[in-house]
Write an enzyme that holds these catalytic residues in place. Structure first.
Site, PDB file in Angstrom:
ATOM      1  N   GLU A  88       0.893  -1.171   0.000  1.00 38.63           N
ATOM      2  CA  GLU A  88       0.000   0.000   0.000  1.00 38.63           C
ATOM      3  C   GLU A  88       0.924   1.211   0.000  1.00 38.63           C
ATOM      4  OE1 GLU A  88      -3.183   0.090  -0.118  1.00 38.63           O
ATOM      5  OE2 GLU A  88      -3.873  -1.874   0.578  1.00 38.63           O
ATOM      6  N   GLU A  93       4.358  13.161  -4.530  1.00 43.33           N
ATOM      7  CA  GLU A  93       3.551  13.114  -3.311  1.00 43.33           C
ATOM      8  C   GLU A  93       4.247  13.968  -2.255  1.00 43.33           C
ATOM      9  OE1 GLU A  93       3.649   9.541  -0.920  1.00 43.33           O
ATOM     10  OE2 GLU A  93       1.487   9.677  -0.639  1.00 43.33           O
TER      11      GLU A  93
END
Ligand code: NAD
Length: 499
Positions: free
Chosen positions: A268, A402
């Site tokens: 993840e 990010e």
């Protein structure tokens, strides 16, 4: 929502609380084998809370040995599911009873407002453990469609030893998403918390033992990623690594697996959620509120943070005005004050990283509409103001990488196909959101968007009953739901000739 104690009470509890700081192996807290420690600083005021044992390969070796022994002798793995369920329910209940203490540890450790650690993170941990406890005695095997003189059984077995490696943004919440289904399925677990946030993981190890999870089944090894994390990733007797964290480190775990025992890996990883606002959104005020919460919740330190705001050109001006009005009202404050909804960054390193991204936004020509500064530095804390950039171009660093901080990058779009193209122009594919009242446009967008989760007229993708995870370099494998349980099992086919 749970009632929450007043500010003064948290300050007093913070003075009195004890900080767990040792490795937890075979049901006992022990020093790291090499005797090394590292400091645990609070991002609220820079204070050193404690020295944490720096686990290394020797500690990982001991933890894996203990987990393997527990798995093979069946003290947990061979219990009837009904019994594992009872013990896990007791574990959840004990965590609930310790909610104030755990929420406080989380807040002191990583600067998340106590309001959220107490009303979101710890209750969510309790829900996750209960959900998987409840599920485990309701999962059946299969019988294969064969002839009358033969029988084919398809059963699910635990994998063995699961290494769980987790990040610091929702420290215990993310850890529970791994250990709850892994334990429910009968595995033994070695949990490696992030070095920025080890406290709650270490504390619940003892709580798990009190609840009846046998010694050796749940071990916690704090330590640095490149030492403890790598040792777990490369261990020849770990059957699976379940990882949540950055894409960069996720790739390392694939490499570790390939260079060791080909263990299973579930990843993840990062995200760069495009939040697409069409002029025909059902309620623009609701869309504004969600856009603001979507990037500023947890100071933007969220994998699904709605960090790319795509607004249809014809409403761009009015939408940005309303968004700025709402964002200006957010006041960074002491995370221990229950009135605070916007706390600190996790540490100095992350603060520096986010400030560099803000600088790159300036340098590359985006319009800074709000924030962009470090404040309250005299407190010793890591505070960055909510930051909004407009007129961002897709090739700019703040549109591509990010940031993992409170920084919004806004891009205007002309129509659905332009919005889809901009949204999909990313290495990430964790979540995408669409705001429109046009049902067929919503469905077409949902199909076209390359993301593991698409939300329509909402930004809430965390539902226990729905698989959560990414595509592209956001990773693979799913948390939540029964899919999140199955990944901690392996299928066995047993063929029986009846004649
Ligand atoms: P990170 O990748 O730096 O660290 C995550 C974990 O990996 C930590 O426990 C760390 O100690 C360990 N680690 C670091 N370097 C390692 C190495 N060389 N070898 C082995 N282990 C190593 O991530 P972070 O900074 O803790 O967290 C932020 C990241 O996590 C963001 O990218 C965010 O998107 C991601 N995240 C994803 C999800 C999701 O569900 N997709 C949820 C939360 C956070």
């Amino acid at each position: 929502m749970p009632r929450i104690a007043p500010y003064e009470s948290w300050i007093q509890q913070a003075e009195e609380i004890e900080f767990p700081n040792q490795v937890f192996i075979e049901g006992e807290y022990v020093d790291a084998a090499a005797g090394q420690t590292f400091p645990c600083h609070s991002p609220i005021d820079g204070r050193c809370l404690t020295q944490i044992a720096a686990g290394d390969s020797e500690d990982v070796e001991r933890a894996v040995k203990s987990a393997r022994k527990a798995f093979e002798d069946g003290r947990w793995s061979a219990l009837p599911p009904k019994k594992r369920k009872r013990i896990l329910m007791a574990f959840a209940e004990k965590i609930r009873a310790h909610a104030d203490e755990l929420a406080l540890l989380e807040t002191l450790d990583m600067g998340k407002p106590i309001l959220f650690s107490r009303t979101h993170d710890i209750p969510s941990v309790v829900r996750t453990i209960r959900w998987y406890a409840e599920a485990i005695d309701k999962v059946y095997g299969e019988i294969a469609p064969l002839g009358n003189n033969e029988l084919g059984l398809i059963t699910r077995e635990p994998l063995g030893v699961v290494g769980a490696v987790v990040p610091w943004n929702f420290p215990l919440d993310m850890a529970a998403l791994k250990f709850a289904p892994a334990l429910a399925a009968g595995n033994s677990v070695v949990l490696k918390p992030a070095e920025q946030s080890s406290l709650t993981a270490l504390r619940i190890a003892a709580i798990a033992l009190e609840a009846g999870i046998p010694a050796g089944v749940f071990n916690v090894v704090p330590g640095k990623g490149p030492t403890a994390g790598q040792a777990l990733g490369r261990h020849m007797d770990v059957d699976m690594i379940s990882f949540t964290g950055s894409t960069e480190v996720g790739k390392l775990f694939l490499k570790y697996a390939g260079e060791s025992n080909m263990k299973q890996v579930a990843l993840e990883c990062g995200g760069k959620t495009p939040n697409i606002i069409f002029a025909d959104a059902p309620d623009l005020d609701v869309a504004v509120r969600n856009a603001v919460d979507g990037i500023f919740y947890n100071s933007g330190q969220v994998c699904t943070a709605a960090s790319r705001l795509l607004v249809e050109e014809k409403i761009h001006g009015e939408f940005m005005e309303a968004l700025l009005d709402a964002a200006r009202k957010i006041e960074p404050g002491d995370p221990l004050n229950p009135a605070t909804e916007f706390g600190t960054m996790v540490d100095e390193t992350q603060t520096g990283r986010v400030l560099e991204y803000i600088e790159s936004g300036h340098r590359e020509g985006a319009d800074l509409l709000l924030g962009g500064e470090r404040i309250n530095q005299e407190s010793g804390g890591c505070y960055i103001t909510p930051t909004v950039f407009d007129k961002v171009r897709r090739e700019m660093t703040i549109a591509r990488e990010e940031i993992f901080g409170p920084v919004l990058a806004t891009i205007a779009f002309s129509d659905s196909s332009n919005a889809t193209e901009l949204a999909n122009d990313s290495q990430y594919g964790l979540q995408a959101a669409v705001w429109t009242r046009d049902l067929s446009k919503a469905h077409k967008m949902a199909r076209a968007l390359k993301a593991g989760m698409v939300t329509i007229n909402s930004l809430d993708s965390y539902k226990e009953v729905m698989p959560f995870g990414g595509v592209k370099q956001s990773g693979f494998g799913r948390d939540f739901s029964l899919h999140g349980l199955h990944k901690y099992t392996q299928m066995k086919s047993t063929y029986i000739a009846l004649d």
